[in-house]
Design an enzyme around this catalytic site. Structure first.
Site, mmCIF file in Angstrom:
data_model
loop_
_atom_site.group_PDB
_atom_site.id
_atom_site.type_symbol
_atom_site.label_atom_id
_atom_site.label_comp_id
_atom_site.label_asym_id
_atom_site.label_seq_id
_atom_site.Cartn_x
_atom_site.Cartn_y
_atom_site.Cartn_z
ATOM 1 N N ASP A 112 40.813 35.060 40.992
ATOM 2 C CA ASP A 112 40.936 35.625 42.331
ATOM 3 C C ASP A 112 39.533 35.810 42.888
ATOM 4 O O ASP A 112 38.692 36.446 42.251
ATOM 5 C CB ASP A 112 41.646 36.989 42.284
ATOM 6 C CG ASP A 112 43.147 36.837 42.040
ATOM 7 O OD1 ASP A 112 43.649 35.704 42.119
ATOM 8 O OD2 ASP A 112 43.806 37.855 41.790
ATOM 9 N N ASP A 140 55.046 34.174 46.575
ATOM 10 C CA ASP A 140 55.009 35.539 46.048
ATOM 11 C C ASP A 140 56.406 36.113 46.176
ATOM 12 O O ASP A 140 56.961 36.155 47.275
ATOM 13 C CB ASP A 140 54.022 36.394 46.844
ATOM 14 C CG ASP A 140 52.584 35.973 46.607
ATOM 15 O OD1 ASP A 140 52.263 35.564 45.475
ATOM 16 O OD2 ASP A 140 51.783 36.040 47.557
#
Lengths: 196, 256
Positions: free
Chosen positions: B11, B130
């Site tokens: 990330d 997601d």
């Protein structure tokens, strides 16, 4: 040695160029016919679809230039498919310097297309390009169309059946996978090409 | 035979690699190229870089680090975050990324999936999903998960969305199971199996890896093509060479 990368607007040109730089070779990026003819080694990269790929080569005036080359030529991924005769992708006539067809992977239960990931290479023909390839060496593939095995195959791989992973026909060679993204195995294969 | 892939996920926030728990509370874990090279040397099969702040803030990924990664590493990598147009995708692919992953912008405008697939081929287009289970038991899609204050729960069911993006030209699906993410109790096998049943392109499991057994379970029970993880790799709790040897010993095809 003057290595050139044929720039016909594909997208993975940067990666191939960096891979050659890691081997100590600075390849010029060019669509200039004279520079391509004068090179010691020519690499035809390419990601995308066969139709647009051939259209870009036509628009750049490179179809006959590439067909007429006598020095070592390496097609990578789509670049390898463009060296073949005809692709089922958009029913596209390709360069025809390797007498092989390009077909979509046949649909089969559980068979994922695109064929994406690391797969083993199996040498089928003795050739300097694969001289130091070992059993179990893997390369990174990303493609939905493939060249069937035939007289042109020097290494094969399996995805719902064998297909040609590395091909050669005279001075024209091709790798269906991405040597620039195949770690040490890919670096060795690129080095072998530069030595050819 | 095609190997199952082990994919560390980095990330990226403000040019550095960070990690949070359940998409929150990010701490810096290292420099991008340095971590990329470490994972390459350890035998990672692929890397994913998520610019987790890009989409909510409407800002594009900074191209500079993409090119630095492309110059240094010789395994494939995917870039996600803030890719809203064919031009954005071209910029990242030209900088040397092998694939782009789109998530929130695809939910805003699903045609984006087809546009990028038409321009660069389906193999370049990853759709990140997601997903969280709602109280009625249905898995539904979440948007803008990079910023908890902007995260939105959508009515769209996860399985319908996976079906839709495949028809639009997604070449790979990364299913981030938010309910299991960051807590290391294993991947969401039920959800991944349901996705697998309708997913004909490569499917990547994301969210929940804590032990080597969790990876094996995702490959065997949910038949995923790749398993993505972040914190267990960043912390060193799981070493990729040992993980791969363990998987190979169980008869799971991996690249050693």
């Amino acid at each position: 040695m003057a290595v050139v990368l044929v720039d016909a607007g594909g997208t993975n040109i940067g990666s191939v160029r960096y891979a050659l730089q890691r081997l100590g070779t600075d390849a010029a990026l060019t669509s200039d016919a004279d520079a391509i003819r004068a090179a010691s080694h020519v690499i035809l990269p390419g990601v995308g679809a066969a139709g647009p790929g051939m259209r870009r080569l036509r628009e750049a005036g490179l179809v006959d230039v590439l067909r007429g080359l006598t020095q070592p030529v390496l097609g990578v991924c789509l670049g390898m498919q463009l060296l073949c005769e005809r692709s089922e992708e958009g029913d596209t006539e390709c360069l025809g310097v390797i007498p092989a067809p390009v077909r979509h992977f046949a649909e089969a239960p559980g068979l994922r297309v695109p064929h994406m990931g690391w797969n083993r290479l199996r040498v089928t023909t003795t050739h300097p390009l694969v001289a130091d390839l070992r059993d179990g060496d893997s390369a990174y593939f990303v493609h939905s169309y493939a060249v069937p095995t035939g007289a042109w195959t020097i290494a094969e791989s399996d995805h719902g059946g064998a297909f040609a992973a590395i091909v050669a026909h005279g001075n024209f060679m091709g790798m269906q996978f991405h040597p620039e993204r195949s770690a040490d195995v890919g670096a060795r294969l690129l080095r072998n090409f530069l030595l050819s | 035979m095609l190997s199952r892939r082990i994919v560390p996920c980095l990330d990226v926030r403000d040019g550095q690699v960070v990690k949070g728990v359940r998409f929150r509370d990010h701490v810096v874990v290292g420099e991008i190229v340095e971590l990329a090279l470490r994972y390459r040397d350890e035998g990672a099969d692929e890397l994913v870089f998520y610019d987790i702040t890009a989409s909510p803030e409407g800002r594009r990924v900074d191209r500079d680090w993409v090119e630095r990664v492309a110059r240094e590493i010789d395994i494939p990598f995917c870039v996600a975050g803030g890719i809203r147009s064919v031009d954005d995708a071209r910029e990242v692919l030209h900088a040397g990324a092998d694939k782009v992953s789109i998530n929130s912008p695809a939910l805003e405008r699903p045609a984006l999936v087809r546009e990028i697939a038409d321009a660069f081929g389906v193999q370049c287009v990853v759709v990140g999903v997601d997903s969280l289970q709602d109280d009625d038991g249905e898995w539904r899609v979440r948007q803008y998960t990079g910023d908890p204050s902007r995260t939105r729960a959508l009515r769209k069911s996860t399985l319908e969305w996976i079906d839709e993006v495949q028809r639009l030209g997604a070449g790979e699906i990364v299913l981030n199971c938010m309910g299991t993410d960051g807590v290391r109790r294993g991947y969401d096998i039920a959800q991944l199996s349901a996705a697998r049943a309708i997913c004909h392109v490569p499917l990547v499991a994301s969210g929940g890896a804590g032990t080597a057994a969790h990876f094996a379970e995702a490959f065997v029970a949910a038949d995923v093509d790749a398993a993505l993880a972040a914190s267990v790799f960043h912390s060193g709790d799981i070493a990729i060479p040992a993980l791969k040897r363990d998987l190979r010993a169980q008869g799971i095809e991996v690249r050693l």
